[in-house]
Scaffold this active site. Structure first.
Site, PDB file in Angstrom:
ATOM      1  N   PRO A  11     -17.277  -8.835  74.373  1.00 51.07           N
ATOM      2  CA  PRO A  11     -16.753  -8.111  75.436  1.00 51.07           C
ATOM      3  C   PRO A  11     -16.071  -7.614  75.793  1.00 51.07           C
ATOM      4  O   PRO A  11     -14.931  -7.429  75.285  1.00 51.07           O
ATOM      5  CB  PRO A  11     -17.528  -9.159  76.598  1.00 51.07           C
ATOM      6  CG  PRO A  11     -16.698 -10.773  76.388  1.00 51.07           C
ATOM      7  CD  PRO A  11     -17.236 -11.006  74.868  1.00 51.07           C
ATOM      8  N   ASN A  12     -16.576  -6.245  75.926  1.00 47.21           N
ATOM      9  CA  ASN A  12     -15.330  -4.588  76.152  1.00 47.21           C
ATOM     10  C   ASN A  12     -14.934  -4.061  74.679  1.00 47.21           C
ATOM     11  O   ASN A  12     -14.350  -3.342  74.670  1.00 47.21           O
ATOM     12  CB  ASN A  12     -13.940  -5.376  76.754  1.00 47.21           C
ATOM     13  CG  ASN A  12     -14.011  -5.572  77.748  1.00 47.21           C
ATOM     14  OD1 ASN A  12     -14.760  -5.399  78.974  1.00 47.21           O
ATOM     15  ND2 ASN A  12     -13.939  -7.114  78.542  1.00 47.21           N
ATOM     16  N   ARG A  19      -9.941   1.957  75.211  1.00 45.15           N
ATOM     17  CA  ARG A  19      -9.604   0.119  76.115  1.00 45.15           C
ATOM     18  C   ARG A  19      -7.798  -0.030  76.173  1.00 45.15           C
ATOM     19  O   ARG A  19      -7.656  -0.444  74.640  1.00 45.15           O
ATOM     20  CB  ARG A  19      -9.979  -1.137  75.923  1.00 45.15           C
ATOM     21  CG  ARG A  19      -9.797  -1.747  76.481  1.00 45.15           C
ATOM     22  CD  ARG A  19     -10.729  -3.683  75.766  1.00 45.15           C
ATOM     23  NE  ARG A  19      -9.980  -4.292  76.370  1.00 45.15           N
ATOM     24  CZ  ARG A  19     -10.476  -5.489  75.624  1.00 45.15           C
ATOM     25  NH1 ARG A  19     -11.123  -5.984  74.692  1.00 45.15           N
ATOM     26  NH2 ARG A  19     -10.204  -6.675  76.469  1.00 45.15           N
ATOM     27  N   TYR A  24      -4.391  -2.593  71.495  1.00 46.26           N
ATOM     28  CA  TYR A  24      -5.413  -2.517  70.441  1.00 46.26           C
ATOM     29  C   TYR A  24      -5.500  -1.524  70.067  1.00 46.26           C
ATOM     30  O   TYR A  24      -6.754  -1.615  69.119  1.00 46.26           O
ATOM     31  CB  TYR A  24      -6.598  -2.901  70.966  1.00 46.26           C
ATOM     32  CG  TYR A  24      -6.931  -4.517  71.852  1.00 46.26           C
ATOM     33  CD1 TYR A  24      -6.915  -5.264  72.112  1.00 46.26           C
ATOM     34  CD2 TYR A  24      -6.992  -4.210  73.679  1.00 46.26           C
ATOM     35  CE1 TYR A  24      -6.983  -6.820  72.703  1.00 46.26           C
ATOM     36  CE2 TYR A  24      -7.024  -5.199  74.400  1.00 46.26           C
ATOM     37  CZ  TYR A  24      -7.232  -6.674  73.805  1.00 46.26           C
ATOM     38  OH  TYR A  24      -7.012  -7.045  74.778  1.00 46.26           O
ATOM     39  N   ASN A  75     -15.011 -11.780  66.586  1.00 45.17           N
ATOM     40  CA  ASN A  75     -14.183 -11.369  67.332  1.00 45.17           C
ATOM     41  C   ASN A  75     -14.584 -11.550  69.202  1.00 45.17           C
ATOM     42  O   ASN A  75     -15.105 -10.989  69.503  1.00 45.17           O
ATOM     43  CB  ASN A  75     -13.008 -10.774  68.164  1.00 45.17           C
ATOM     44  CG  ASN A  75     -12.668  -9.879  68.749  1.00 45.17           C
ATOM     45  OD1 ASN A  75     -12.050 -11.003  69.618  1.00 45.17           O
ATOM     46  ND2 ASN A  75     -11.531  -9.056  68.676  1.00 45.17           N
ATOM     47  N   ALA A  78     -12.719 -12.108  74.858  1.00 50.89           N
ATOM     48  CA  ALA A  78     -12.682 -12.773  76.066  1.00 50.89           C
ATOM     49  C   ALA A  78     -13.034 -14.548  76.559  1.00 50.89           C
ATOM     50  O   ALA A  78     -12.280 -15.519  77.008  1.00 50.89           O
ATOM     51  CB  ALA A  78     -13.139 -12.146  77.505  1.00 50.89           C
ATOM     52  N   GLU A  99     -12.578 -16.321  62.492  1.00 58.62           N
ATOM     53  CA  GLU A  99     -11.987 -15.720  63.833  1.00 58.62           C
ATOM     54  C   GLU A  99     -11.134 -15.165  64.265  1.00 58.62           C
ATOM     55  O   GLU A  99     -10.166 -14.519  63.523  1.00 58.62           O
ATOM     56  CB  GLU A  99     -11.245 -17.098  64.931  1.00 58.62           C
ATOM     57  CG  GLU A  99     -11.226 -16.882  66.593  1.00 58.62           C
ATOM     58  CD  GLU A  99     -10.570 -18.094  67.136  1.00 58.62           C
ATOM     59  OE1 GLU A  99     -10.202 -19.171  66.430  1.00 58.62           O
ATOM     60  OE2 GLU A  99      -9.723 -17.813  68.058  1.00 58.62           O
ATOM     61  N   HIS A 101      -8.522 -11.653  66.135  1.00 61.39           N
ATOM     62  CA  HIS A 101      -7.752 -10.866  67.395  1.00 61.39           C
ATOM     63  C   HIS A 101      -7.334 -10.294  67.215  1.00 61.39           C
ATOM     64  O   HIS A 101      -6.400 -10.350  65.978  1.00 61.39           O
ATOM     65  CB  HIS A 101      -7.272 -12.331  68.331  1.00 61.39           C
ATOM     66  CG  HIS A 101      -7.986 -13.311  68.861  1.00 61.39           C
ATOM     67  ND1 HIS A 101      -9.307 -13.530  68.885  1.00 61.39           N
ATOM     68  CD2 HIS A 101      -8.460 -14.553  67.826  1.00 61.39           C
ATOM     69  CE1 HIS A 101     -10.113 -14.178  69.745  1.00 61.39           C
ATOM     70  NE2 HIS A 101      -9.258 -15.666  69.198  1.00 61.39           N
ATOM     71  N   ARG A 108       0.905 -12.925  74.257  1.00 60.90           N
ATOM     72  CA  ARG A 108       0.239 -12.609  75.760  1.00 60.90           C
ATOM     73  C   ARG A 108       0.336 -14.198  76.668  1.00 60.90           C
ATOM     74  O   ARG A 108       0.775 -14.626  76.223  1.00 60.90           O
ATOM     75  CB  ARG A 108      -1.163 -11.712  75.241  1.00 60.90           C
ATOM     76  CG  ARG A 108      -1.067 -10.769  74.621  1.00 60.90           C
ATOM     77  CD  ARG A 108      -2.327 -10.244  74.242  1.00 60.90           C
ATOM     78  NE  ARG A 108      -2.426 -10.263  75.115  1.00 60.90           N
ATOM     79  CZ  ARG A 108      -3.934  -9.355  75.579  1.00 60.90           C
ATOM     80  NH1 ARG A 108      -4.891  -9.557  74.330  1.00 60.90           N
ATOM     81  NH2 ARG A 108      -4.034  -8.819  76.476  1.00 60.90           N
TER      82      ARG A 108
HETATM   83  C1  DQA Z   1      -8.433  -9.692  71.986  1.00 61.65           C
HETATM   84  C2  DQA Z   1      -7.842 -11.162  72.681  1.00 61.65           C
HETATM   85  C3  DQA Z   1      -8.632 -12.349  74.308  1.00 61.65           C
HETATM   86  O1  DQA Z   1      -7.616 -12.596  74.962  1.00 61.65           O
HETATM   87  C4  DQA Z   1      -8.988 -11.032  74.946  1.00 61.65           C
HETATM   88  O2  DQA Z   1      -9.398 -11.324  76.433  1.00 61.65           O
HETATM   89  C5  DQA Z   1     -10.187  -9.490  73.926  1.00 61.65           C
HETATM   90  C6  DQA Z   1      -9.330  -9.010  72.479  1.00 61.65           C
HETATM   91  C7  DQA Z   1      -8.373  -9.568  70.595  1.00 61.65           C
HETATM   92  O3  DQA Z   1      -9.231  -9.115  69.253  1.00 61.65           O
HETATM   93  O4  DQA Z   1      -6.738  -8.980  70.766  1.00 61.65           O
HETATM   94  O5  DQA Z   1     -11.082  -8.877  74.696  1.00 61.65           O
HETATM   95  O6  DQA Z   1      -9.815 -11.362  71.608  1.00 61.65           O
END
Ligand code: DQA
Length: 146
Positions: A11-12, A19, A24, A75, A78, A99, A101, A108
Site C-alpha cells: 500500500p501507498n 509521497r 522515500y 515490500n 505498512a 524483503e 524497505h 523510525r
Molecule cells: C516501507 C516502510 C513501512 O514502514 C511503511 O509503512 C511503508 C514503506 C519502506 O519501504 O520503507 O509504506 O516499507
C-alpha cells in the site's frame, strides 16, 4: 540460468516519488520497475511487477507466484508490521523471499521495528533507498543459482 522473479509492492507505494520524498526519495514506482527490468536482463532473470493497496490482492498475487515464480521480492509497506496473513501466504511459497524497505525502518517509529514478513524472508534490505530493489535482485540471482 533464467528464472522469473515476482516483485510485489504494498500500500501507498503507487505514490512513490510523490509521497514523503524526504523519506522515500523522488524515484517513482515506474522508475524502480524499469531499473529492475534492465538489471534482470543482465542477470538473465525476468521480473513480473505487482502493486496493490489491498491486503487480499497481495495475498492472491503471492498464491499465483506459487505456480509461476522462482522467487519473490516484496515490500509489504505498512502490512509488514501488521499482516500475519501475508506471512502465512509467503510461508506457502517454496522459493526464496527477499524483503525490501526503502527507508531504514529501524531508525523510525518503534511500530516499524517489527516485521512479520522477516520471519519468512531469506534476506532483508532496509534503508538503501530504491536501490534496495536492485540489491535484492542481485541476491536473488545468487540464491536461484545455488
Ligand atoms: C516501507 C516502510 C513501512 O514502514 C511503511 O509503512 C511503508 C514503506 C519502506 O519501504 O520503507 O509504506 O516499507
Amino acid at each position: 540460468m533464467s528464472g522469473l522473479i515476482q516483485i510485489i509492492n504494498g500500500p501507498n507505494l503507487n505514490l512513490l516519488g510523490r509521497r514523503q520524498p524526504e523519506i522515500y526519495g523522488y524515484e517513482t514506482l515506474d522508475d524502480v520497475e524499469a531499473d529492475c527490468a534492465a538489471l534482470a536482463a543482465d542477470l538473465d532473470l525476468e521480473c513480473a511487477f505487482y502493486q496493490s493497496n489491498y491486503e487480499g490482492a497481495l495475498i492472491d498475487c503471492i498464491h499465483q507466484a506459487r505456480e509461476k515464480a522462482d522467487g519473490i521480492i516484496i515490500n509489504p509497506a505498512a502490512y509488514t508490521h501488521t499482516s500475519v496473513a501475508i506471512l502465512d501466504a509467503l510461508n506457502a511459497f517454496e522459493g526464496p523471499v527477499i524483503e525490501v524497505h526503502i527507508s531504514n525502518v529501524h531508525k523510525r517509529e518503534s511500530f516499524r521495528h517489527h516485521s512479520y514478513v522477516s520471519l519468512r524472508a531469506d534476506g532483508v534490505i532496509a534503508g538503501c533507498g530504491t536501490e534496495g530493489y536492485q540489491y535484492a535482485l542481485r541476491r536473488m540471482a545468487t540464491l536461484i543459482k545455488a
